[in-house]
Design a protein around this motif. Structure first.
Motif, PDB file in Angstrom:
ATOM      1  N   GLY A 237       0.768  -1.237   0.000  1.00  0.00           N
ATOM      2  CA  GLY A 237       0.000   0.000   0.000  1.00  0.00           C
ATOM      3  C   GLY A 237       0.794   1.279   0.000  1.00  0.00           C
ATOM      4  N   PHE A 238       2.010   1.271  -0.529  1.00  0.00           N
ATOM      5  CA  PHE A 238       2.748   2.524  -0.651  1.00  0.00           C
ATOM      6  C   PHE A 238       3.550   2.492  -1.943  1.00  0.00           C
ATOM      7  CE2 PHE A 238       5.943  -0.229   1.160  1.00  0.00           C
ATOM      8  CZ  PHE A 238       7.150   0.229   0.666  1.00  0.00           C
ATOM      9  N   ASP A 239       3.936   3.690  -2.386  1.00  0.00           N
ATOM     10  CA  ASP A 239       4.698   3.857  -3.622  1.00  0.00           C
ATOM     11  C   ASP A 239       6.165   4.052  -3.269  1.00  0.00           C
ATOM     12  OD1 ASP A 239       5.819   4.589  -6.053  1.00  0.00           O
ATOM     13  OD2 ASP A 239       4.120   5.844  -6.638  1.00  0.00           O
ATOM     14  N   ILE A 240       7.029   3.216  -3.831  1.00  0.00           N
ATOM     15  CA  ILE A 240       8.453   3.329  -3.504  1.00  0.00           C
ATOM     16  C   ILE A 240       9.016   4.683  -3.920  1.00  0.00           C
ATOM     17  CG2 ILE A 240       8.875   0.845  -3.552  1.00  0.00           C
ATOM     18  CD1 ILE A 240       9.985   1.136  -6.348  1.00  0.00           C
ATOM     19  N   CYS A 241       8.370   5.343  -4.861  1.00  0.00           N
ATOM     20  CA  CYS A 241       8.840   6.672  -5.274  1.00  0.00           C
ATOM     21  C   CYS A 241       8.611   7.718  -4.184  1.00  0.00           C
ATOM     22  CB  CYS A 241       8.137   7.100  -6.565  1.00  0.00           C
ATOM     23  SG  CYS A 241       8.594   6.115  -8.005  1.00  0.00           S
ATOM     24  N   ASP A 242       7.747   7.405  -3.210  1.00  0.00           N
ATOM     25  CA  ASP A 242       7.473   8.347  -2.119  1.00  0.00           C
ATOM     26  C   ASP A 242       8.427   8.174  -0.945  1.00  0.00           C
ATOM     27  OD1 ASP A 242       5.356   9.447  -3.524  1.00  0.00           O
ATOM     28  OD2 ASP A 242       3.875   8.074  -2.649  1.00  0.00           O
ATOM     29  N   VAL A 243       9.310   7.178  -1.023  1.00  0.00           N
ATOM     30  CA  VAL A 243      10.275   6.962   0.065  1.00  0.00           C
ATOM     31  C   VAL A 243      11.591   7.600  -0.361  1.00  0.00           C
ATOM     32  CG1 VAL A 243      11.365   5.274   1.575  1.00  0.00           C
ATOM     33  CG2 VAL A 243       9.111   4.799   0.608  1.00  0.00           C
ATOM     34  N   SER A 244      11.703   8.883  -0.085  1.00  0.00           N
ATOM     35  CA  SER A 244      12.860   9.647  -0.541  1.00  0.00           C
ATOM     36  C   SER A 244      13.266  10.665   0.512  1.00  0.00           C
ATOM     37  CB  SER A 244      12.548  10.360  -1.865  1.00  0.00           C
ATOM     38  OG  SER A 244      13.641  11.151  -2.283  1.00  0.00           O
ATOM     39  N   PRO A 245      14.170  10.309   1.421  1.00  0.00           N
ATOM     40  CA  PRO A 245      14.643  11.285   2.404  1.00  0.00           C
ATOM     41  C   PRO A 245      15.203  12.551   1.760  1.00  0.00           C
ATOM     42  CG  PRO A 245      15.440   9.081   2.930  1.00  0.00           C
ATOM     43  CD  PRO A 245      14.810   8.996   1.578  1.00  0.00           C
ATOM     44  N   GLN A 246      15.787  12.397   0.568  1.00  0.00           N
ATOM     45  CA  GLN A 246      16.368  13.553  -0.113  1.00  0.00           C
ATOM     46  C   GLN A 246      15.313  14.614  -0.407  1.00  0.00           C
ATOM     47  OE1 GLN A 246      18.806  12.385  -3.381  1.00  0.00           O
ATOM     48  NE2 GLN A 246      19.551  14.443  -3.818  1.00  0.00           N
ATOM     49  N   ALA A 247      14.065  14.178  -0.585  1.00  0.00           N
ATOM     50  CA  ALA A 247      12.990  15.126  -0.856  1.00  0.00           C
ATOM     51  C   ALA A 247      12.487  15.811   0.408  1.00  0.00           C
ATOM     52  CB  ALA A 247      11.831  14.409  -1.546  1.00  0.00           C
ATOM     53  N   HIS A 248      12.916  15.316   1.589  1.00  0.00           N
ATOM     54  CA  HIS A 248      12.420  15.873   2.847  1.00  0.00           C
ATOM     55  C   HIS A 248      13.461  16.690   3.595  1.00  0.00           C
ATOM     56  CE1 HIS A 248       9.500  12.646   2.069  1.00  0.00           C
ATOM     57  NE2 HIS A 248       8.682  13.267   2.885  1.00  0.00           N
ATOM     58  N   VAL A 249      14.743  16.335   3.460  1.00  0.00           N
ATOM     59  CA  VAL A 249      15.760  16.979   4.293  1.00  0.00           C
ATOM     60  C   VAL A 249      15.923  18.454   3.969  1.00  0.00           C
ATOM     61  CG1 VAL A 249      17.022  14.841   4.725  1.00  0.00           C
ATOM     62  CG2 VAL A 249      17.606  16.245   2.726  1.00  0.00           C
ATOM     63  N   GLY A 250      15.467  18.874   2.799  1.00  0.00           N
ATOM     64  CA  GLY A 250      15.538  20.292   2.473  1.00  0.00           C
ATOM     65  C   GLY A 250      14.605  21.131   3.318  1.00  0.00           C
ATOM     66  N   ASN A 251      13.673  20.468   4.034  1.00  0.00           N
ATOM     67  CA  ASN A 251      12.737  21.186   4.909  1.00  0.00           C
ATOM     68  C   ASN A 251      13.038  20.959   6.383  1.00  0.00           C
ATOM     69  OD1 ASN A 251      11.181  22.063   2.652  1.00  0.00           O
ATOM     70  ND2 ASN A 251      10.195  20.042   2.576  1.00  0.00           N
ATOM     71  N   SER A 252      14.167  20.348   6.685  1.00  0.00           N
ATOM     72  CA  SER A 252      14.491  20.006   8.068  1.00  0.00           C
ATOM     73  C   SER A 252      15.552  20.930   8.626  1.00  0.00           C
ATOM     74  CB  SER A 252      14.977  18.554   8.154  1.00  0.00           C
ATOM     75  OG  SER A 252      15.287  18.217   9.481  1.00  0.00           O
ATOM     76  N   PHE A 253      15.288  21.447   9.832  1.00  0.00           N
ATOM     77  CA  PHE A 253      16.243  22.315  10.516  1.00  0.00           C
ATOM     78  C   PHE A 253      16.801  21.649  11.773  1.00  0.00           C
ATOM     79  CE2 PHE A 253      13.496  25.031   8.039  1.00  0.00           C
ATOM     80  CZ  PHE A 253      14.376  25.935   7.460  1.00  0.00           C
ATOM     81  N   VAL A 254      16.449  20.392  12.012  1.00  0.00           N
ATOM     82  CA  VAL A 254      16.934  19.664  13.184  1.00  0.00           C
ATOM     83  C   VAL A 254      18.401  19.295  12.952  1.00  0.00           C
ATOM     84  CG1 VAL A 254      16.648  17.606  14.610  1.00  0.00           C
ATOM     85  CG2 VAL A 254      14.634  18.750  13.649  1.00  0.00           C
ATOM     86  N   PRO A 255      19.317  19.607  13.863  1.00  0.00           N
ATOM     87  CA  PRO A 255      20.734  19.246  13.679  1.00  0.00           C
ATOM     88  C   PRO A 255      20.886  17.745  13.428  1.00  0.00           C
ATOM     89  CG  PRO A 255      20.476  20.731  15.542  1.00  0.00           C
ATOM     90  CD  PRO A 255      19.097  20.351  15.125  1.00  0.00           C
ATOM     91  N   ALA A 256      21.747  17.400  12.491  1.00  0.00           N
ATOM     92  CA  ALA A 256      21.899  15.995  12.099  1.00  0.00           C
ATOM     93  C   ALA A 256      23.378  15.628  11.983  1.00  0.00           C
ATOM     94  CB  ALA A 256      21.196  15.729  10.773  1.00  0.00           C
ATOM     95  N   LEU A 257      23.668  14.374  12.371  1.00  0.00           N
ATOM     96  CA  LEU A 257      24.991  13.796  12.193  1.00  0.00           C
ATOM     97  C   LEU A 257      24.829  12.533  11.363  1.00  0.00           C
ATOM     98  CD1 LEU A 257      28.040  13.459  12.785  1.00  0.00           C
ATOM     99  CD2 LEU A 257      27.386  12.220  14.869  1.00  0.00           C
ATOM    100  N   PHE A 258      25.498  12.488  10.208  1.00  0.00           N
ATOM    101  CA  PHE A 258      25.452  11.319   9.338  1.00  0.00           C
ATOM    102  C   PHE A 258      26.684  10.453   9.581  1.00  0.00           C
ATOM    103  CE2 PHE A 258      22.946  14.524   7.129  1.00  0.00           C
ATOM    104  CZ  PHE A 258      21.823  13.808   6.739  1.00  0.00           C
ATOM    105  N   LEU A 259      26.457   9.148   9.730  1.00  0.00           N
ATOM    106  CA  LEU A 259      27.532   8.171   9.826  1.00  0.00           C
ATOM    107  C   LEU A 259      27.418   7.220   8.643  1.00  0.00           C
ATOM    108  CD1 LEU A 259      27.284   7.176  13.623  1.00  0.00           C
ATOM    109  CD2 LEU A 259      28.806   8.874  12.608  1.00  0.00           C
ATOM    110  N   HIS A 260      28.574   6.811   8.102  1.00  0.00           N
ATOM    111  CA  HIS A 260      28.520   5.867   6.984  1.00  0.00           C
ATOM    112  C   HIS A 260      29.832   5.087   6.905  1.00  0.00           C
ATOM    113  CE1 HIS A 260      25.510   5.474   3.569  1.00  0.00           C
ATOM    114  NE2 HIS A 260      26.287   4.392   3.481  1.00  0.00           N
ATOM    115  N   GLY A 261      29.699   3.779   6.696  1.00  0.00           N
ATOM    116  CA  GLY A 261      30.882   2.941   6.541  1.00  0.00           C
ATOM    117  C   GLY A 261      31.496   3.101   5.168  1.00  0.00           C
ATOM    118  N   GLU A 262      32.809   3.256   5.117  1.00  0.00           N
ATOM    119  CA  GLU A 262      33.491   3.444   3.829  1.00  0.00           C
ATOM    120  C   GLU A 262      33.414   2.195   2.958  1.00  0.00           C
ATOM    121  OE1 GLU A 262      37.471   4.718   4.521  1.00  0.00           O
ATOM    122  OE2 GLU A 262      36.892   6.733   5.204  1.00  0.00           O
TER     123      GLU A 262
END
Length: 656
Positions: A237-262
């Motif tokens: 019951g959902f569209d995979i095209c609607d699961v896009s954090p990139q489309a939401h983070v432009g509206n977020s002002f909450v401080p964020a720390l990204f971690l990622h394994g090389e």
């Protein structure tokens, strides 16, 4: 699967006939997204690291409690919160902060429990929960963030409105990281977000999985994605095209720390870099050398993320004086405390209610074997943390079972006495996924007022397990009449754990076979779901039964909670059981009880002789292994579980 083949044939005519591998590949990919391997766990695993509800980390007293909330779709979510105990002198004036951990796809809330040792010494609570479709929560499918953000919102509302936490930060991994980012865009009151290994866009991620893991030809990737999109829309019951954090983070002002394994080849580091660049608010990013998607995170990165959240919460001025300040200084230096807790002091163990202690004492001092066995069982349920909260199933649910006066003092409980080897047969119906049933028995030869062994077969919709509990009299109690306070739990030994997939509201046939040598087998609808070899429970000196015929006393208990996690009313409907028993015609075959590799999760619709899984399922399992790596509860974790939880002189070691 038939609908998938039809949709594939409609959009890609003839591909399934020419090579069934492609249809199987499509199945494996959408299965990876919305129905990954579900992590199931038992009550013992849930309480493995923190068996006592009240414990100490450094100088910080804390307590653990489990509760349930309901998401907007009406699905119950299983939650656990670890809270610092605020001194009475501070009372309501003390600020309260909480970190909410969001697990990854195919994982569960247990993955976040390790953070309790990081935040509790700082005076900060930790809440972990199972997303819908994961762990002990209801629901069948996951959505990689689309519906999970609503789950997270429901948990946060409960923490704020019911538990009084004003300052809340988020820590998410993989799917959980995506969820935190998508929710933070609509909740600016959050203090901060740690996002470990998020993807920037689900469509992009699926395309990479199809190309790199499934190795589809580039010309087929686009049409296969359309098939996957339509199947997921139909099933979840959902569209995979609607699961896009990139489309939401432009509206977020909450401080964020990204971690990622090389070395992350599933969600490549490029995903988090795109998110950092698109983020509207403060955003930092750390890459972790030699770390893959599923590998353990180095202490220095966990410490760095914890310091980030403490500062985002503006918590430095609320750190507990002394130990909290020292713990924070260690984190700033990039170190985690190795052993942050010790044995739980006797004065911190919740006292047994007087009426319960009086009843247990009366049973233990009785000369009747049944009463002594009942006293031991009640003592085990009262003393041993994993079994606290159990209530005896009343005989109102069964017309075929012998009933005895309830050990709880109100209703007549289900009780059965027979000789070994014994065979117990019945039918059980679970009202929801949180209900648990326990068949607990004591052998007269292993029971006396000075202690003995209690054995349990625990059953829920997702897990079956066999355990043995050993009780012994404390030193210095000899020479006087025994009382409930003289007994201590010396060990809880898991014997076997099996995974299930049972339906709510459907009756299932159960069979419990107990051999005179200690061999135990638990069956559901004719399938063996848990089995164990002989339990080393020594015969007690002065045991209640000296006859060559072993007498066995069995009671039925259950654990029930309401939506808020509290006790249920006496009239609430719990597990329904109809049970009968008879001496077994022969001893169970010990050879069938190999404690070897875990059986695969079964559905009762499986045939008696399981065939090799079809190509689609084999590819789905292989793809999940490639993408997720080792599951949270691996065979190594199972081996660790078998080592047992030990309690000495009533003390519980809460160290991690």
């Amino acid at each position: 699967m038939d609908s998938l083949r039809e949709k594939t044939e409609e959009l890609l005519p003839g591909i399934g006939d020419s090579d069934p591998h492609w249809t199987a590949s499509i199945f494996a990919v959408w299965n990876l997204i919305i129905r990954p391997p579900r992590t199931r766990y038992s009550r013992l695993e849930l309480l493995q690291d923190f068996p006592a509800a009240r414990f100490r980390l450094l100088d910080q007293l804390a307590h653990r409690r489990h509760f349930h909330v309901t998401n907007p779709r009406g699905i119950p979510l299983a939650c656990t919160v670890f809270e610092p105990i605020v001194p009475v002198s501070l009372g309501a004036e003390q600020e309260r902060a909480c970190i909410v951990y969001c697990h990854g796809n195919g994982s569960c809330r247990l993955a976040g429990f390790r953070l309790a040792r990081v935040f509790l010494p700082l005076g900060i609570a930790l809440c972990c929960f199972d997303f819908a479709g994961s762990g002990m929560s209801g629901g069948e499918y996951v959505s990689l963030g689309y519906y999970e953000r609503d789950d997270l919102g429901s948990v946060i509302d409960h923490l704020r409105n019911e538990l009084g936490f004003a300052r809340i930060g988020l820590w998410g991994y993989s799917m959980g990281a995506v969820t935190t980012l998508m929710h933070a865009a609509r909740d600016p009151s959050l203090a901060g977000v740690v996002a470990d290994s998020p993807f920037c866009d689900l469509w992009t991620l699926i395309k990479e999985v199809c190309f790199h893991f499934v190795r589809l030809p580039s010309l087929l990737v686009a049409p296969v994605l359309q098939v996957i999109r339509l199947v997921i829309q139909q099933k979840a019951g959902f569209d995979i095209c609607d699961v896009s954090p990139q489309a939401h983070v432009g509206n977020s002002f909450v401080p964020a720390l990204f971690l990622h394994g090389e070395q992350d080849v599933f969600v490549t580091p490029a995903h988090s870099e795109r998110l950092r660049q698109a983020y509207c608010g403060e955003a930092q990013r750390l890459t972790m050398p030699n770390a893959s998607h599923a590998s353990n995170r180095a202490d220095k990165f966990i410490a760095r993320a914890a310091v980030f959240l403490v500062r985002a919460l503006r918590w430095e001025s609320f750190l507990p004086t002394g130990s909290g300040e020292r713990a924070f200084a260690e984190l700033e230096a990039g170190r985690l405390l190795g052993r942050v807790g010790g044995a739980q002091r006797r004065d911190e163990i919740p006292a047994m209610p007087a009426e319960v202690a009086t009843r247990i004492t009366r049973f233990l001092q009785s000369k009747e074997p049944q009463n002594i066995c009942s006293g031991l069982l009640q003592a085990a349920l009262s003393i041993c943390p994993p079994y606290r909260g159990a209530e005896f199933l009343s005989s109102g649910f069964s017309s075929s079972v012998g009933a005895s006066p309830s050990p709880c003092g109100r209703r007549r409980s289900i009780h059965r006495t027979t000789s070994c080897p014994a065979r117990f047969m019945g039918q059980v119906t679970f009202p929801d996924h949180q209900a648990e049933l326990g068949l607990c028995w004591v052998r007269s030869a292993h029971a006396s007022a000075d202690g003995g062994g209690v054995e349990c077969a625990l059953l829920s919709t997702s897990v079956a397990s066999l355990t043995s509990v050993a009780l012994a009299r404390r030193a210095g109690g000899a020479g006087r009449a025994v009382s409930a306070g003289d007994l201590q739990c010396t060990s809880v030994e898991p014997k076997d754990v099996g995974t299930l997939s049972l339906e709510v509201g459907r009756p299932y046939d159960i069979v419990l076979i107990v051999g005179s040598s200690g061999v135990v087998e638990l069956q559901v609808d004719g399938r063996t779901v848990a089995c164990a070899s002989a339990t080393a429970l020594p015969c007690q000196v002065g045991a209640a039964s000296s006859s060559s015929v072993q007498e066995l006393h069995l009671w039925i208990v259950q654990w029930k909670q309401n939506a808020a996690g509290g006790d249920v009313d006496d009239d609430a409907i719990g597990v329904q059981l109809h049970l009968d028993s008879a001496p077994a015609e022969q001893e169970p075959d010990v050879a069938t009880f190999s404690l070897g590799p875990r059986r695969r999760p079964i559905s009762i619709a499986d045939e008696a002789t399981p065939a090799e899984p079809p190509l689609e399922e084999r590819m789905a399992e292989t793809l999940a292994t490639l993408c997720f790596g080792r599951p949270v509860l691996s065979s190594a974790s199972r081996a660790h579980l078998r080592s047992g939880i030990y309690f000495e002189d009533g003390a519980v070691d809460c160290s991690i």
